[in-house]
Design an enzyme around this catalytic site. Structure first.
Site, PDB file in Angstrom:
ATOM      1  N   ASP A   9       0.865  -1.189   0.000  1.00  0.00           N
ATOM      2  CA  ASP A   9       0.000   0.000   0.000  1.00  0.00           C
ATOM      3  C   ASP A   9       0.903   1.240   0.000  1.00  0.00           C
ATOM      4  OD1 ASP A   9      -2.423   1.572   0.286  1.00  0.00           O
ATOM      5  OD2 ASP A   9      -1.878   1.899   2.377  1.00  0.00           O
ATOM      6  N   TYR A  41      -0.923   8.487  -2.563  1.00  0.00           N
ATOM      7  CA  TYR A  41      -0.935   8.179  -3.995  1.00  0.00           C
ATOM      8  C   TYR A  41      -2.127   8.853  -4.688  1.00  0.00           C
ATOM      9  CZ  TYR A  41       2.508   4.309  -3.786  1.00  0.00           C
ATOM     10  OH  TYR A  41       3.635   3.552  -3.663  1.00  0.00           O
ATOM     11  N   GLY A  42      -3.186   9.096  -3.917  1.00  0.00           N
ATOM     12  CA  GLY A  42      -4.452   9.557  -4.503  1.00  0.00           C
ATOM     13  C   GLY A  42      -4.355  10.738  -5.463  1.00  0.00           C
ATOM     14  N   CYS A 183     -10.997   3.158  -0.026  1.00  0.00           N
ATOM     15  CA  CYS A 183      -9.572   3.435   0.218  1.00  0.00           C
ATOM     16  C   CYS A 183      -9.250   2.647   1.473  1.00  0.00           C
ATOM     17  CB  CYS A 183      -9.340   4.921   0.445  1.00  0.00           C
ATOM     18  SG  CYS A 183      -7.675   5.303   1.054  1.00  0.00           S
ATOM     19  N   THR A 184      -8.152   1.908   1.441  1.00  0.00           N
ATOM     20  CA  THR A 184      -7.872   1.016   2.573  1.00  0.00           C
ATOM     21  C   THR A 184      -7.487   1.782   3.845  1.00  0.00           C
ATOM     22  OG1 THR A 184      -5.632   0.714   1.690  1.00  0.00           O
ATOM     23  CG2 THR A 184      -7.278  -0.979   1.157  1.00  0.00           C
TER      24      THR A 184
END
Ligand code: DGL
Length: 269
Positions: A9, A41-42, A183-184
């Site tokens: 991740d 990262y989004g 989203c984790t």
């Protein structure tokens, strides 16, 4: 089979999936990579996220894992197919499991999805949900402020509650009966998200269904761990190992060792 399951991740978010895999498959060894030096990262362009995902997969392949779990929706949305085509072991993402879990839960056929800008822009959840149920209604919203709060360990702070309430204001009162935490990182905020959305909206995390997919694939391929000795998991992160360790230990409820990984400067954009 005694090889590990590799999980990756952009940061601590994938630990929400790792914890569920550890619970459902207690004999499996996990190696986890959190790219905390380059989180979030989004907001990054898809090409950059693809590049980073390949780099982390290459790093993890040194340990000869038997499976890769891309425990990041943003990376799953843009990089999973490329990674699947390139590596000779099973690769599992989190979007289809999340979509399946929502389909199982919704009674009204109206599903909300929150995620990073990259995930929402990719429309990967809409495609995954409509592939199973073509008439389902999907309401989406990017919540770019959530991940930095989680990476700082601010799960219940006043500032966090305010940010969550403001970000979800558009969705309040929408006729959905479930909301995918796409989203984790978001399950870390599920108490706050749940109180903003109210009890009529079930929160869906992909963790449970992803772990089930991992378990099913390993079983069908005859790749489940067979050693009765409890595994020692390994954790790597590219940023501050102390913050990562603090969050990971409290989330997983166990002591862990974190190995810092230093990307070459040219790798950090
Ligand atoms: N946890 C990741 C996801 O599921 C990435 C979040 C980010 O780095 O922006 O999308």
């Amino acid at each position: 089979m005694q090889q590990a399951i590799a999980i990756l991740d952009s940061g601590v978010g994938g630990l929400t999936v790792a914890k569920e895999i550890m619970r459902q498959l207690p004999q499996e060894k996990i190696i986890y990579f959190g790219d905390t030096a380059r989180t979030p990262y989004g907001p990054r362009p898809a090409e950059e996220v693809i590049h980073f995902t390949h780099q982390i997969v290459d790093y993890l392949l040194q340990y000869h894992p038997k499976m890769i779990v891309i425990a990041c929706n943003t990376a799953t949305a843009v990089a999973m197919e490329e990674i699947r085509a390139r590596v000779p072991i099973p690769v599992v993402g989190v979007i289809h499991p999340g979509a399946r879990a929502a389909i199982k839960t919704t009674r009204k056929q109206i599903v909300g999805v929150i995620g990073t800008e990259g995930t929402i822009k990719s429309r990967a959840y809409e495609f995954a949900l409509r592939q199973i149920s073509p008439t389902i209604q999907v309401v989406t919203k990017a919540c770019p402020l959530f991940v930095p709060l989680v990476e700082r360990g601010m799960f219940r702070a006043d500032q966090t509650s305010q940010v969550v309430a403001d970000s979800l204001a558009d969705l309040q009162g929408a006729p959905m009966d479930c909301l995918i935490l796409g989203c984790t990182h978001y399950p870390f905020l599920s108490d706050v998200i749940g109180s903003v959305m109210g009890p009529q909206v079930s929160l869906i995390s992909s963790a449970d269904e992803t772990a089930r997919e991992v378990s099913t694939i390993l079983y069908h391929k005859g790749m489940l761990a067979t050693s009765p000795v409890m595994p020692v998991h390994q954790f790597f992160c590219s940023g501050d190992p102390l913050m990562f360790k603090k969050i990971a230990q409290s989330w997983l409820n166990e002591q862990i060792r974190v190995t810092p990984v230093v990307w070459q400067v040219s790798h950090i954009i």
